[in-house]
Scaffold this motif. Sequence first.
Motif, short mmCIF file in Angstrom:
data_model
loop_
_atom_site.label_atom_id
_atom_site.label_comp_id
_atom_site.label_asym_id
_atom_site.label_seq_id
_atom_site.Cartn_x
_atom_site.Cartn_y
_atom_site.Cartn_z
N ASP A 125 0.62 -1.37 -0.16
CA ASP A 125 -0.03 -0.12 0.01
C ASP A 125 0.90 1.33 0.07
OD1 ASP A 125 -2.36 -1.60 0.09
OD2 ASP A 125 -2.23 -1.70 2.40
N SER A 126 1.99 1.03 0.71
CA SER A 126 2.97 2.39 0.81
C SER A 126 4.39 1.81 1.13
CB SER A 126 2.48 3.28 1.97
OG SER A 126 2.45 2.73 3.08
N ALA A 127 5.49 2.91 1.22
CA ALA A 127 6.72 2.54 1.38
C ALA A 127 6.73 2.15 2.81
CB ALA A 127 7.63 3.60 1.20
N VAL A 128 5.66 2.53 3.70
CA VAL A 128 5.91 1.97 4.99
C VAL A 128 5.84 0.77 5.35
CG1 VAL A 128 4.86 2.42 7.40
CG2 VAL A 128 4.95 4.48 5.79
N GLN A 129 4.87 -0.03 4.34
CA GLN A 129 4.76 -1.43 4.70
C GLN A 129 6.06 -2.19 4.16
OE1 GLN A 129 1.52 -2.93 2.26
NE2 GLN A 129 2.08 -5.07 2.74
N ALA A 130 6.90 -1.62 3.18
CA ALA A 130 8.10 -2.35 2.86
C ALA A 130 9.31 -2.04 3.90
CB ALA A 130 8.57 -1.84 1.62
N GLN A 131 8.98 -0.83 4.76
CA GLN A 131 9.83 -0.43 5.91
C GLN A 131 9.66 -1.55 6.94
OE1 GLN A 131 12.50 2.06 5.82
NE2 GLN A 131 12.96 0.74 7.62
N VAL A 132 8.51 -1.98 7.15
CA VAL A 132 8.18 -2.94 8.35
C VAL A 132 8.74 -4.06 8.13
CG1 VAL A 132 6.27 -4.09 9.36
CG2 VAL A 132 5.74 -1.71 8.91
N LEU A 133 8.70 -4.57 6.87
CA LEU A 133 9.58 -5.90 6.61
C LEU A 133 11.04 -5.66 6.77
CD1 LEU A 133 9.35 -9.02 5.67
CD2 LEU A 133 9.52 -7.95 3.31
N ALA A 134 11.36 -4.59 6.28
CA ALA A 134 12.97 -4.48 6.37
C ALA A 134 13.22 -4.25 7.81
CB ALA A 134 13.31 -3.04 5.69
N ASP A 135 12.61 -3.71 8.78
CA ASP A 135 12.87 -3.68 10.13
C ASP A 135 12.85 -5.02 10.75
OD1 ASP A 135 13.22 -1.01 10.08
OD2 ASP A 135 10.99 -0.51 10.87
N LYS A 136 11.84 -5.80 10.21
CA LYS A 136 11.92 -7.14 10.66
C LYS A 136 13.01 -8.01 10.23
CE LYS A 136 8.30 -11.33 10.61
NZ LYS A 136 7.26 -11.55 10.19
N LEU A 137 13.49 -7.86 8.97
CA LEU A 137 14.61 -8.74 8.63
C LEU A 137 16.03 -8.15 9.62
CD1 LEU A 137 13.87 -8.27 4.89
CD2 LEU A 137 13.77 -10.52 6.27
N HIS A 138 16.15 -6.89 9.83
CA HIS A 138 16.98 -6.39 10.62
C HIS A 138 17.22 -7.16 12.15
CE1 HIS A 138 19.45 -3.46 8.44
NE2 HIS A 138 18.12 -2.84 8.11
N ALA A 139 16.16 -7.25 12.52
CA ALA A 139 15.96 -7.83 13.79
C ALA A 139 16.15 -9.38 13.90
CB ALA A 139 14.54 -7.55 14.25
N THR A 140 15.85 -9.87 12.78
CA THR A 140 16.16 -11.44 12.52
C THR A 140 17.60 -11.66 12.44
OG1 THR A 140 14.04 -11.77 11.42
CG2 THR A 140 15.72 -13.22 11.07
N ILE A 141 18.44 -10.87 11.88
CA ILE A 141 19.73 -11.04 11.51
C ILE A 141 20.75 -10.58 12.85
CG2 ILE A 141 21.81 -9.88 10.15
CD1 ILE A 141 19.91 -12.29 8.87
N GLU A 142 20.01 -9.62 13.66
CA GLU A 142 20.85 -9.28 14.62
C GLU A 142 21.33 -10.27 15.85
OE1 GLU A 142 18.60 -5.98 16.62
OE2 GLU A 142 19.49 -4.35 15.21
N ALA A 143 20.29 -11.41 15.96
CA ALA A 143 20.53 -12.36 16.91
C ALA A 143 21.90 -13.08 16.41
CB ALA A 143 19.11 -13.27 16.88
#
Length: 726
Positions: A657-675
Motif C-alpha cells: 500500500d505504501s513504502a511504510v509496509q516495505a519498511q516494516v518488513l525491512a525492520d523485521k529482517l534487521h531484527a532477525t539478523i541481529e541475533a
Amino acid sequence: MEDIQRLYNKRSPQIDFRKFLQPYRWVYLPLNLAVMTTYLVLAKIGLTFALTSPAVTIFWPAGGFALAVLLLGGLKYMPGIFVGAVIAGFMAVDIPWVALMLGVADTLESFSAFWFLKQCSNFNRSLETRRDFFTLVLLAATVASALSAFIGPFALFLSQVITASAFPEIAMRWWMGDVIGIAFVTPFLLIWSKSPGKMPSGLRLSEITLIFILAFLVGQVVFFDWLSGYFEGYPGISSVAPFIIWAGLRAGRHATALLQVMLFTQGLWSSYIGVGHYAQAMIQDGLFHFWIFGMVLAVGGMTLALIVAENLKALKQQNLLNRTIAASLNEIYLFDADSLCFSFVNYGALVNLSYTMDEMRTMTPLDLKPEFSLQSFEELIAPLRRHESPMANFETVHKRKDGSLYPVEVHLQLFENEDERYFHAVIMNITDRVAAEQKIKLAAQVFEYSIEGILISDADNRIISVNQAYTVITGYNEEELKGKNPSISSSGMHNASFFTAVWEAIDITGRWQGELWNRRKNGEIYPAWIDISVIKDAQGKVLNYICIFSDITERKAKEAFLKHQAQHDFLTNLPNRALFHDRFQQLLANAKRNNEPFALLSLDLNKFKPINDTYGHRIGDLLLQEVAKRFQDAVRQTDTLSRQGGDEFNILIPKVDSAVQAQVLADKLHATIEAPFLIEGFCLNITLSIGIAIYPDDGVDEVTLSEHADAAMYRAKLIPRSGIIK
C-alpha cells in the motif's frame, strides 16, 4: 335399413380384385399373347392329325411347347397357356363346357409336368445328362400326360361325343399324342434355348452338313417314294437309323435334336398325305407304328448324343484335372508302395527340385528327405499299410538337387487297386509360412517381455489382450480387463474435450501420442506416456486399437528435480537469478494490468567476508543457509525471496500500500539478523543493509527498479540498521 346394410357390409366385405392383380406385372401381357398365339398354331398342326375323334390326335406339339415355356419362363406364362388351351378346345369341339374341360385338361398336364420336374432338385433344364432327359420323358411326358389323357376323353364321353367302348382307345391315343409331343418338342426347345457355343468349322462342319443332306435324301426316299420308279418297293424305316446314330455320336445335342425334328416331320407329313412307308398307317392302325418310330427316334438319338456329351465332358474334366495337377505349385508325387520308386512327379515339383522326370524315376522319397532313414520312414507309413489311418501328415525338409534345403508339409495317402498299390503325396513348400510363424513368435515375445505396457482392443475399443508389463504397471490382471473399456484406468484428471481431441487425432492421422494421468487398481494416480495407433483392413475398416504406454513417474520426478535445480540456488534452495527474473516479469505485468504497486528489497550481509575468510568456506556456506532460513521465516508465502549470489539477496513484495509496509518488513529482517548465529560452536554476528524501491514511484521496469534498490542498499551501508527509500 341402414343398420342392416352396415351389418351386411361388415360381415360381407367387398373383394378387391386389384389386390390379386397387383403382383402381376402387366409387361407379361404381350408375352402371354405371344405364348397363346404360338400354342394355337401348334394346336392347329396337332389337330390336323386327328384320328377317330376331332379332339384326339397322334401328335400334340402344343403340350411340349407349353412345358418348355414354363420351364424356361416360369408360371407367369400360365395365363397364355390356359387361354390358348381353352381356345384349342373350341377348335376341337363345339360344345362350350367340353371345350373348357379340354383346355383345363391340357393346362393341368403342363402344370403337373412342370411341378413334377421342379420337385427333382437335380433336374437341369438344359438337358446336359441322360438323367435329366429321362426324368423329363418319364415324369413329364409319361406320368403327367396321363392326367390329361383321362380328363379329356372323360369329358368327351360325358358329352356323348365318344362311346364307353371307345373310351380306352381314345384315352390311349390321347396319351400317346401328348407323350410324343413332349418327347420331341420340349427337349428341342430346351436344348436350343441355350446357344450351342462355338460353331463347328472345317471338317466337322462338312461332316454335320453331309449327315443332314444324306438323312434328308434318305427320308425323302423312305417317306415320299422318291425312287419308287426305279426300285420295287422302297427302303425300310431302318434306313434312317444309321443317320440318327451318326448324328448322336458326332454332331452333338443341338444338331441331333434338329435332325430328329426333320425326320419326324418328314414321316408325319408323308403319312398325312398318304405316301411312303407310313402311307396306310393312319387308316390301318391310327399311326401306332409311326408313334413307335417317333419315340425311338426321340429317345434313341438324344440318348446317344447325351452319352457322347457326357463322355466328352468327363474327358475334358480329366484333361483339366491332369493339367491342374501338372501345373500345381504344390509338389505332387506317386510312388510304388513296395519299391518306393517314383512313378509320377508333377511339373511344380520338378521345377522346385531341379530334377528331370527320368532322374526322379530312379529315386525314392528318402532321396529327398534327409531327416528320414529307411527304418524311420517305414515306421511312419506303417499305419497306412495296415489301414489304421487314412492319411499321414507331417512336416520335414526337402533337399534340392543343388543340396539346398527347404521346409515342407507332407500329406501322404495309400491307394490300392486290384493289381497295384501306390502312395500319393501332396507336399507344400512352407518356407514363407515358417518365416511368418517365426515373425509371429518374435512379435509374441516382444509383446510379452516388453518393459512397456501394451494393450490391444477391438473395433469397439473393448480390451482383447494386455501384456505382462501392463499388469505390473496397473495392478490389473488380464482376466479383469478383457471386454472392458480402457477407461477403467482413467484418473478423472482430464476433461471430455481432452479425450475428444485425442480421438479426433486418431480418426484423422491414425495415431496419438502424449502424456496423461492414469489410475492404478489401488487408486494411485501416476503419469504415463501414451502411444495409441489404429489398425485398419484394406477397405479402411477399423480392426483394432493398440496402446503402448510407460509409467513416467520417475522421469517426471527427474524432470522436476532438474527444473528445480535450474531455477534455485544449490546452497540455500532459494530461487536463483533466472527464477527471480521470471517472477519479477510476472509481477510487473500484473502490476501494470491492475495498477497495483509492489516493492523490491535489495539485501546485502555485512561482516560476511571476514567470517568466510577466517573460518573457511564451509562455515560461510552454513551461515548463508541459516540466514536464508531466517529470511524465509520473516517473509510471507506470497513474497519471493531470492539469493542473487554471494551474500546478496532480493525480495519481491506484491501489493504494497505504501513504502511504510516495505519498511516494516525491512525492520523485521534487521531484527532477525541481529541475533547471533551458532555455527559448529562458533558464535557469529553479522548485520544487514537493505535498499528499497517502490513500483511505480521508483521505476516501471526491472532494470530501473533494481538499480534504485541497489543504490539505496549501498547508501544504507553508511547508516547501520537504516532502510533507505529513494
